[in-house]
Design a protein around this motif. Sequence first.
Motif, PDB file in Angstrom:
ATOM      1  N   ALA A  27       0.852  -1.195   0.000  1.00  0.00           N
ATOM      2  CA  ALA A  27       0.000   0.000   0.000  1.00  0.00           C
ATOM      3  C   ALA A  27       0.886   1.243   0.000  1.00  0.00           C
ATOM      4  O   ALA A  27       1.981   1.230   0.559  1.00  0.00           O
ATOM      5  CB  ALA A  27      -0.893   0.002   1.223  1.00  0.00           C
ATOM      6  N   PRO A  28       0.428   2.328  -0.622  1.00  0.00           N
ATOM      7  CA  PRO A  28       1.218   3.563  -0.587  1.00  0.00           C
ATOM      8  C   PRO A  28       1.297   4.103   0.840  1.00  0.00           C
ATOM      9  O   PRO A  28       0.417   3.843   1.667  1.00  0.00           O
ATOM     10  CB  PRO A  28       0.451   4.518  -1.493  1.00  0.00           C
ATOM     11  N   ALA A  29       2.338   4.839   1.105  1.00  0.00           N
ATOM     12  CA  ALA A  29       2.522   5.412   2.439  1.00  0.00           C
ATOM     13  C   ALA A  29       1.385   6.390   2.743  1.00  0.00           C
ATOM     14  O   ALA A  29       0.985   7.180   1.894  1.00  0.00           O
ATOM     15  CB  ALA A  29       3.859   6.135   2.515  1.00  0.00           C
ATOM     16  N   ALA A  30       0.880   6.311   3.949  1.00  0.00           N
ATOM     17  CA  ALA A  30      -0.211   7.198   4.361  1.00  0.00           C
ATOM     18  C   ALA A  30       0.340   8.597   4.638  1.00  0.00           C
ATOM     19  O   ALA A  30       1.399   8.754   5.224  1.00  0.00           O
ATOM     20  CB  ALA A  30      -0.892   6.652   5.601  1.00  0.00           C
ATOM     21  N   THR A  31      -0.379   9.596   4.186  1.00  0.00           N
ATOM     22  CA  THR A  31       0.002  10.978   4.449  1.00  0.00           C
ATOM     23  C   THR A  31      -1.165  11.676   5.124  1.00  0.00           C
ATOM     24  O   THR A  31      -2.319  11.294   4.949  1.00  0.00           O
ATOM     25  CB  THR A  31       0.359  11.729   3.150  1.00  0.00           C
ATOM     26  N   HIS A  32      -0.843  12.706   5.884  1.00  0.00           N
ATOM     27  CA  HIS A  32      -1.884  13.456   6.584  1.00  0.00           C
ATOM     28  C   HIS A  32      -1.594  14.944   6.439  1.00  0.00           C
ATOM     29  O   HIS A  32      -0.476  15.388   6.644  1.00  0.00           O
ATOM     30  CB  HIS A  32      -1.913  13.091   8.065  1.00  0.00           C
ATOM     31  N   ARG A  33      -2.602  15.704   6.080  1.00  0.00           N
ATOM     32  CA  ARG A  33      -2.496  17.160   6.022  1.00  0.00           C
ATOM     33  C   ARG A  33      -3.570  17.719   6.932  1.00  0.00           C
ATOM     34  O   ARG A  33      -4.761  17.476   6.721  1.00  0.00           O
ATOM     35  CB  ARG A  33      -2.692  17.670   4.602  1.00  0.00           C
ATOM     36  N   SER A  34      -3.167  18.447   7.923  1.00  0.00           N
ATOM     37  CA  SER A  34      -4.098  18.991   8.898  1.00  0.00           C
ATOM     38  C   SER A  34      -4.992  20.053   8.268  1.00  0.00           C
ATOM     39  O   SER A  34      -4.566  20.807   7.382  1.00  0.00           O
ATOM     40  CB  SER A  34      -3.331  19.611  10.064  1.00  0.00           C
ATOM     41  N   ALA A  35      -6.204  20.131   8.747  1.00  0.00           N
ATOM     42  CA  ALA A  35      -7.128  21.170   8.281  1.00  0.00           C
ATOM     43  C   ALA A  35      -6.680  22.541   8.752  1.00  0.00           C
ATOM     44  O   ALA A  35      -7.121  23.565   8.217  1.00  0.00           O
ATOM     45  CB  ALA A  35      -8.533  20.881   8.792  1.00  0.00           C
ATOM     46  N   PHE A  36      -5.794  22.584   9.732  1.00  0.00           N
ATOM     47  CA  PHE A  36      -5.326  23.855  10.264  1.00  0.00           C
ATOM     48  C   PHE A  36      -4.042  24.347   9.600  1.00  0.00           C
ATOM     49  O   PHE A  36      -3.521  25.391   9.986  1.00  0.00           O
ATOM     50  CB  PHE A  36      -5.114  23.745  11.778  1.00  0.00           C
ATOM     51  N   ASP A  37      -3.509  23.612   8.634  1.00  0.00           N
ATOM     52  CA  ASP A  37      -2.340  24.107   7.898  1.00  0.00           C
ATOM     53  C   ASP A  37      -2.719  25.395   7.188  1.00  0.00           C
ATOM     54  O   ASP A  37      -3.741  25.468   6.505  1.00  0.00           O
ATOM     55  CB  ASP A  37      -1.870  23.081   6.857  1.00  0.00           C
ATOM     56  N   GLY A  38      -1.923  26.414   7.340  1.00  0.00           N
ATOM     57  CA  GLY A  38      -2.198  27.691   6.696  1.00  0.00           C
ATOM     58  C   GLY A  38      -3.197  28.555   7.446  1.00  0.00           C
ATOM     59  O   GLY A  38      -3.609  29.608   6.946  1.00  0.00           O
ATOM     60  N   TYR A  39      -3.615  28.147   8.627  1.00  0.00           N
ATOM     61  CA  TYR A  39      -4.586  28.916   9.414  1.00  0.00           C
ATOM     62  C   TYR A  39      -3.940  30.205   9.918  1.00  0.00           C
ATOM     63  O   TYR A  39      -2.827  30.197  10.415  1.00  0.00           O
ATOM     64  CB  TYR A  39      -5.069  28.079  10.596  1.00  0.00           C
ATOM     65  N   ASN A  40      -4.638  31.306   9.748  1.00  0.00           N
ATOM     66  CA  ASN A  40      -4.159  32.593  10.254  1.00  0.00           C
ATOM     67  C   ASN A  40      -4.877  32.891  11.569  1.00  0.00           C
ATOM     68  O   ASN A  40      -6.108  32.975  11.593  1.00  0.00           O
ATOM     69  CB  ASN A  40      -4.433  33.715   9.252  1.00  0.00           C
TER      70      ASN A  40
END
Length: 110
Positions: A27-40
């Motif tokens: 399986a491909p490696a799991a990645t996670h991007r937070s919903a708060f990335d780029g939050y001001n």
Amino acid sequence: MPLHARIVSMVLLSAIPLPAAVAQPVAPAATHRSAFDGYNRFAEQPVAPWRTSNELVARIGGWKAYAREAAAAHEGAAAPAGAPSAPAGEPGAASPAAAGHAGHHGGPKP
């Protein structure tokens, strides 16, 4: 090849173990991007005295100036902040009512 011979070959082939690479797909490696990335974060903004704010609004044309800015931003073209325009209902006003019934539906009706 007769049918019974085909069946026997399929049974014998199914008993042969497959190599590990074929049996266990990777399986491909799991990645996670937070919903708060780029939050001001909230930042305090300077507050002007209310009299100054009211005088500015009156000078640029009242609430209609803000409505024109919002409409221009919605259409993709930014209107200058102090640009004069005819208020709705006056001659020269750019509104569907100025064009009569044809302005509401994209042209005259047959």
